[in-house]
Design an enzyme around this catalytic site. Structure first.
Site, PDB file in Angstrom:
ATOM      1  N   PRO A   1      -3.596 -22.915  45.958  1.00  0.00           N
ATOM      2  CA  PRO A   1      -2.377 -21.922  46.801  1.00  0.00           C
ATOM      3  C   PRO A   1      -1.418 -21.645  46.199  1.00  0.00           C
ATOM      4  O   PRO A   1      -0.688 -22.367  45.550  1.00  0.00           O
ATOM      5  CB  PRO A   1      -2.175 -23.147  48.056  1.00  0.00           C
ATOM      6  CG  PRO A   1      -2.593 -24.499  47.403  1.00  0.00           C
ATOM      7  CD  PRO A   1      -3.308 -24.224  46.331  1.00  0.00           C
ATOM      8  N   GLU A   2      -1.202 -20.487  46.362  1.00  0.00           N
ATOM      9  CA  GLU A   2       0.006 -19.670  45.805  1.00  0.00           C
ATOM     10  C   GLU A   2       1.259 -19.564  46.958  1.00  0.00           C
ATOM     11  O   GLU A   2       0.709 -19.703  48.062  1.00  0.00           O
ATOM     12  CB  GLU A   2      -0.514 -18.458  45.223  1.00  0.00           C
ATOM     13  CG  GLU A   2      -1.074 -18.673  43.918  1.00  0.00           C
ATOM     14  CD  GLU A   2      -0.806 -17.549  42.661  1.00  0.00           C
ATOM     15  OE1 GLU A   2       0.420 -17.286  42.540  1.00  0.00           O
ATOM     16  OE2 GLU A   2      -1.652 -17.243  41.933  1.00  0.00           O
TER      17      GLU A   2
ATOM     18  N   HIS B   1     -10.638 -37.858  51.995  1.00  0.00           N
ATOM     19  CA  HIS B   1      -9.555 -37.384  51.476  1.00  0.00           C
ATOM     20  C   HIS B   1      -8.426 -36.881  52.375  1.00  0.00           C
ATOM     21  O   HIS B   1      -7.757 -36.068  51.995  1.00  0.00           O
ATOM     22  CB  HIS B   1     -10.267 -35.993  50.673  1.00  0.00           C
ATOM     23  CG  HIS B   1     -11.315 -36.202  49.734  1.00  0.00           C
ATOM     24  ND1 HIS B   1     -10.804 -37.159  48.685  1.00  0.00           N
ATOM     25  CD2 HIS B   1     -12.558 -35.802  49.564  1.00  0.00           C
ATOM     26  CE1 HIS B   1     -12.326 -37.153  47.968  1.00  0.00           C
ATOM     27  NE2 HIS B   1     -13.060 -36.279  48.513  1.00  0.00           N
TER      28      HIS B   1
ATOM     29  N   ARG C   1      -8.426 -33.523  45.154  1.00  0.00           N
ATOM     30  CA  ARG C   1      -7.963 -33.571  43.884  1.00  0.00           C
ATOM     31  C   ARG C   1      -6.795 -34.590  43.755  1.00  0.00           C
ATOM     32  O   ARG C   1      -6.441 -34.768  42.417  1.00  0.00           O
ATOM     33  CB  ARG C   1      -7.973 -32.179  43.023  1.00  0.00           C
ATOM     34  CG  ARG C   1      -9.264 -31.680  42.907  1.00  0.00           C
ATOM     35  CD  ARG C   1      -9.511 -30.265  42.312  1.00  0.00           C
ATOM     36  NE  ARG C   1      -9.066 -30.558  40.945  1.00  0.00           N
ATOM     37  CZ  ARG C   1      -9.044 -29.389  40.170  1.00  0.00           C
ATOM     38  NH1 ARG C   1      -9.231 -28.353  40.753  1.00  0.00           N
ATOM     39  NH2 ARG C   1      -8.681 -29.771  38.795  1.00  0.00           N
TER      40      ARG C   1
ATOM     41  N   ARG D   1      15.326 -13.582  27.001  1.00  0.00           N
ATOM     42  CA  ARG D   1      14.141 -14.139  26.794  1.00  0.00           C
ATOM     43  C   ARG D   1      13.121 -13.574  26.158  1.00  0.00           C
ATOM     44  O   ARG D   1      12.819 -12.339  26.470  1.00  0.00           O
ATOM     45  CB  ARG D   1      13.321 -14.478  28.376  1.00  0.00           C
ATOM     46  CG  ARG D   1      14.280 -15.448  29.133  1.00  0.00           C
ATOM     47  CD  ARG D   1      13.682 -15.884  30.478  1.00  0.00           C
ATOM     48  NE  ARG D   1      14.480 -16.816  31.238  1.00  0.00           N
ATOM     49  CZ  ARG D   1      14.345 -17.811  31.180  1.00  0.00           C
ATOM     50  NH1 ARG D   1      13.148 -18.654  30.663  1.00  0.00           N
ATOM     51  NH2 ARG D   1      15.159 -18.737  31.833  1.00  0.00           N
TER      52      ARG D   1
END
Ligand SMILES: [Zn+2]
Length: 280
Positions: free
Chosen positions: A2-3, A93, A112, A155
């Site tokens: 998920p973002e 889970h 996971r 950077r």
């Protein structure tokens, strides 16, 4: 994985079921996820009223009436499942179960176990080890081209790598970095420090736009999810360049046979998708 837009969608999906409700029962079904649960995890949540469900970067923050804040991260595969009552049995889970005084049950399922849950207080939240180094929130009022340029200054890494650095901007992942660079016509290989002025303005705007569009798509999937399984965490969304290697660029009219279309390169072990004709 998920973002940010998916996490925002999860927060918006949880809010109407949790805000104002008392957590009457909290179950922790194993000692750890990615990290061990904090001591007295269930006891500190049980009996508390939820004041708000917020998001910071990819963290879900559940603020409770005694100042306690539940910090949750979905990791790679975590999802929140909302059911109108306690399920007959829990799955292997299903790791954390929150039951409210309305009878609604929110189950955190994570096959996971890269997800995590921790507790902080309103006072200690900003200094929490997971949150204290995060850069500005890309959808927050404080984020702008000049702010982004300032954080990129000096950077010498690629702009792609810099945007994935959570201390530069909070919550951006691989997909939306590719999409935002495409929309702003900036090459992912460009040195981060050279993204200044109008380029930085364009990039900041593009970041907000790709995230905003995805959240809007998540909102429509949320309505579907509510009707279907009650499961929050993932939705389908059409991308401009992400995972579209060799396909025609949606921003150019050039011949795919000649240009090869969308290109995939690997930067720091992660795939980047872009159009070399359009992005400089
Ligand atoms: Zn193109």
């Amino acid at each position: 994985m998920p973002e940010l837009p998916e996490v925002e969608t999860v927060c918006r999906g949880l809010a109407p079921h949790l805000e104002g409700r008392v957590l009457v029962q909290v179950l922790q079904r194993r000692p750890n996820l990615r990290f061990p649960f904090p001591p007295d995890f269930c006891a500190r949540l049980t009996g508390r009223r939820v004041e708000s469900v917020r998001r910071r970067a990819k963290y879900i923050l559940v603020h409770l009436d005694d100042g306690t804040v539940l910090i949750a991260h979905l990791g790679m595969s975590g999802r929140m499942i909302i059911t109108p009552e306690r399920p007959a049995e829990y799955g292997a889970h299903d790791h954390v179960v929150l039951e409210t005084d309305a009878g609604t049950v929110v189950t955190f399922n994570d096959a996971r176990r890269f997800g995590l849950m921790d507790l902080a207080t309103a006072e200690t939240l900003a200094g929490h080890p997971l949150l204290r180094s995060l850069g500005p929130e890309p959808l927050g009022n404080e984020f702008s081209g000049p702010v982004l340029a300032e954080r990129l200054a000096g950077r010498m890494t690629s702009i792609k790598a810099a945007l994935l650095d959570q201390t530069v901007v909070a919550g951006l992942g691989n997909i939306y970095v590719s999409e935002a660079l495409f929309l702003s016509r900036i090459s992912p290989t460009r040195i981060a420090a050279t993204v200044t002025g109008a380029k930085a303005d364009r990039l900041a705007t593009a970041i907000r736009e790709v995230l905003g569009r995805a959240i809007a798509a998540g909102g429509s999937s949320l309505r579907d999810y509510r009707q279907a399984s009650g499961e929050l965490g993932y939705f389908q969304h059409q991308f401009s360049v992400y995972d579209r290697e060799g396909q025609p660029c949606p921003g150019c009219t050039c011949d795919v046979a000649r240009t090869g279309g969308i290109q995939r390169i690997v930067q720091a072990g992660r795939s980047t998708f872009y159009c070399p004709q359009r992005q400089r």
